[in-house]
Design an enzyme around this catalytic site. Structure first.
Site, PDB file in Angstrom:
ATOM      1  N   CYS A  44     -21.765 -20.854 -15.563  1.00  0.00           N
ATOM      2  CA  CYS A  44     -22.654 -21.928 -16.004  1.00  0.00           C
ATOM      3  C   CYS A  44     -22.374 -22.386 -17.433  1.00  0.00           C
ATOM      4  CB  CYS A  44     -24.105 -21.483 -15.869  1.00  0.00           C
ATOM      5  SG  CYS A  44     -24.552 -20.983 -14.193  1.00  0.00           S
ATOM      6  N   HIS A  53     -28.061 -26.323 -19.899  1.00  0.00           N
ATOM      7  CA  HIS A  53     -27.732 -25.988 -18.517  1.00  0.00           C
ATOM      8  C   HIS A  53     -29.024 -25.978 -17.716  1.00  0.00           C
ATOM      9  CE1 HIS A  53     -26.628 -23.967 -14.934  1.00  0.00           C
ATOM     10  NE2 HIS A  53     -27.119 -22.797 -15.297  1.00  0.00           N
ATOM     11  N   ASN A  89     -29.879 -25.788  -9.765  1.00  0.00           N
ATOM     12  CA  ASN A  89     -28.869 -25.221 -10.650  1.00  0.00           C
ATOM     13  C   ASN A  89     -27.486 -25.471 -10.044  1.00  0.00           C
ATOM     14  OD1 ASN A  89     -27.069 -23.564 -12.026  1.00  0.00           O
ATOM     15  ND2 ASN A  89     -28.448 -21.817 -12.141  1.00  0.00           N
TER      16      ASN A  89
END
Length: 312
Positions: free
Chosen positions: A95, A237, A267
């Site tokens: 990520c 993020h 996500n």
């Protein structure tokens, strides 16, 4: 796939997911769509926005943890784009991948090695999710985003950055290898297998993020000789709305300066920051000259931040 759709797979509900994560739905890649093709779609739009052609691209950095090929997918993206002059490689930092990729691109540009660098963040995590594990399957979606970084003689718009890793916390979030022994001859046994679905210690990741992300953003701002008062937009993020809210609060950045779209996409790992950036730019929220603070964090564990002035 909406939260209500997920409630038909596992014991959960729209309210349970929204109150804990801020996610309402996520988009999933079809069975015939490759990571390379998805990446190329985003790259094509970024190249067009920069008023360039694929043949102008010198370097392609593909930040992904879910490549089609274990050897890498960046070269396949190069072929799809017909970016025949470009060298291409994968960068794996989960990520944090897009932020790490952006910082890496800046080094090639600053040293004069390359002028036009395409940075892509893309992941198809749906292929590595255990869809019977309600603690993880509600979180992830698929996506790709891209930016075209270009050398300029006017000013350096990447104002500050910082990157960190802590392998001692590796077990908090991973897609681990699972293999068994295969005997080839007496005295020689190799290990063969595949990768397991995503495993995550949610509380550990949450505590890590709310502690380390404000610190790394402040470090990047210090390197840029700026303060949070200079920040026009915060793009983190898109892991969890509670993490985003907590980080913004610790940095004393007001909600109206925070860009978030995880309610729509979930996500998407390395894709989440460029997805949010692209939407905000195309909607006219982010204007040329404005300062953006961005941070990626995740498996590794890795985390990083970059401060840049938007220009197009």
């Amino acid at each position: 796939m909406t939260n209500d759709d997920l409630s038909l797979l596992v014991e959960t509900s729209d309210e349970w997911i929204r109150t804990r994560t801020g996610i309402r739905k996520r988009h999933l890649a079809t069975t015939d769509l490759s990571l390379s093709e998805l990446s190329a779609q985003a790259a094509t739009q970024a190249i067009a926005m920069a008023n360039l052609t694929a043949n102008d691209v010198d370097l392609i950095i593909l930040a992904t943890s879910t490549a089609d090929d274990l050897f890498g997918s960046a070269a396949k993206v190069q072929a799809i784009l017909q970016a025949n002059r470009a060298v291409a490689f994968d960068l794996t930092a989960a990520c944090s991948g897009f932020v790490f990729g952006l910082i890496t691109a800046s080094q090639f540009i600053r040293t004069g090695v390359y002028k036009n660098v395409l940075v892509i963040g893309a992941d198809i995590l749906s292929r590595w999710v255990d869809w019977s594990d309600r603690s993880s399957c509600v979180l992830f979606g698929d996506g790709a985003g891209a930016v075209l970084c270009q050398g300029s003689t006017d000013e350096d718009r990447l104002l500050g950055s910082a990157m960190y890793s802590n392998g001692e916390q590796h077990e908090a979030l991973n897609i681990g290898y699972d293999g068994t022994g295969k005997k080839l001859k007496d005295g020689i046994t190799v290990n063969q297998g595949t990768y397991k679905p995503i495993t995550m210690k949610g509380r550990d990741v949450y505590r890590f993020a709310v502690e380390k992300v404000p610190e790394v953003i402040e470090k990047a701002l210090f390197n840029a000789q700026l303060t949070t008062d200079d920040v026009d937009w915060l793009i983190l993020h898109q892991a969890n709305q509670r993490i985003i809210d907590s980080v913004a609060k610790r940095l004393k950045i007001p909600p109206q300066k925070v860009i978030a779209n995880l309610d729509e996409y979930g996500n998407t790992s390395a894709a989440s920051i460029p997805l949010a950036l692209d939407e905000a730019v195309r909607q006219g929220k982010i204007k040329p000259g404005e300062i953006i603070a961005s941070s990626g964090f995740g498996a590794g564990l890795t985390w990083g931040a970059v401060i840049f002035r938007w220009g197009i």
